[in-house]
Design an enzyme around this catalytic site. Structure first.
Site, PDB file in Angstrom:
ATOM      1  CG  HIS A   1      72.642  25.970  60.787  1.00 14.88           C
ATOM      2  ND1 HIS A   1      72.061  25.295  59.745  1.00 14.88           N
ATOM      3  CD2 HIS A   1      72.649  27.285  60.424  1.00 14.88           C
ATOM      4  CE1 HIS A   1      71.731  26.148  58.785  1.00 14.88           C
ATOM      5  NE2 HIS A   1      72.076  27.366  59.176  1.00 14.88           N
TER       6      HIS A   1
ATOM      7  CE  LYS B   1      68.808  26.900  61.561  1.00 16.50           C
ATOM      8  NZ  LYS B   1      68.032  28.110  61.903  1.00 16.50           N
TER       9      LYS B   1
END
Length: 222
Positions: A133, A137
């Site tokens: 990600h 995140k």
């Protein structure tokens, strides 16, 4: 996510947005025909058939209570919730239709089913869930990675996790089954965040036709 839901809902003839709720007091009460409410004003929203919730953990319990009180369905994608809130969702599902998922991509719903089926057949193989990600995140493994791992574990798989945070990656999940001499990889790559809102709207349209119960996204694909 809320803005994306509003934009995509406006494109669907079978969806009518009766209210939008934000944790802060709205600077403008009506935007493009949609009335806005602060979270503190939740009880004052107009009647609705389904609530779609992508809030913070502290925002989940009030919307559950409102849906139960109004006998309305709930679609929630709020992550990081407590065990007590999971129990609250289960209790609500005895009286209303509830969907909770860490990921509303229809592709991930299919991937989850494939992972469970693979784990059932490939007993004794190593199972690794690798997720990537963007750098902003914070949670790792991702909620989706944990959901995929739980699907494998429910079928007898022994799961390990690995996480990567780099650049602006929207989301990539690989579930790898490995044994001597061979390897199977099941992969989902998200290139646009709209997929999560589209999946939530799909779930909302399907759940409105169901009776009380706790549903998964993959239960609502057919």
């Amino acid at each position: 996510m809320g803005q994306t839901l509003l934009r995509l809902a406006a494109e669907q003839a079978d969806v009518s947005v009766v209210a939008a709720v934000d944790r802060k007091s709205p600077a403008q009460r009506v935007i493009e025909g949609v009335p806005f409410f602060a979270a503190s004003e939740l009880s004052g929203v107009p009647p609705f058939d389904v609530a779609i919730d992508f809030s913070l953990p502290e925002g989940l319990s009030p919307i559950i209570s409102l849906c139960v009180a109004r006998k309305a369905a709930l679609v929630s994608g709020t992550t990081g919730i407590s065990e007590q809130q999971h129990q609250q969702l289960s209790e609500a599902a005895t009286g209303i239709a509830v969907v909770w998922a860490s990921n509303y991509s229809l592709g991930v719903a299919v991937l989850t089913d494939l992972v469970e089926r693979a784990a059932q057949v490939l007993q004794g193989w190593d199972c690794d869930v690798v997720e990537s990600h963007h750098t902003q995140k914070k949670d790792a493994p991702s909620g989706t990675a944990l959901t995929l791992g739980e699907a494998a574990q429910s079928a007898g798989g022994q799961v390990s996790y690995a996480s990567l945070r780099a650049g602006d990656i929207v989301g990539e999940h690989t579930v790898q089954f490995t044994t001597l001499g061979e390897r199977i990889e099941l992969i989902h790559r998200a290139s646009n965040r709209d997929i999560f809102a589209r999946g939530a709207l799909h779930a909302a349209s399907r759940i409105s036709q169901r009776g009380p119960g706790l549903y998964r996204v993959r239960d609502l694909i057919d």
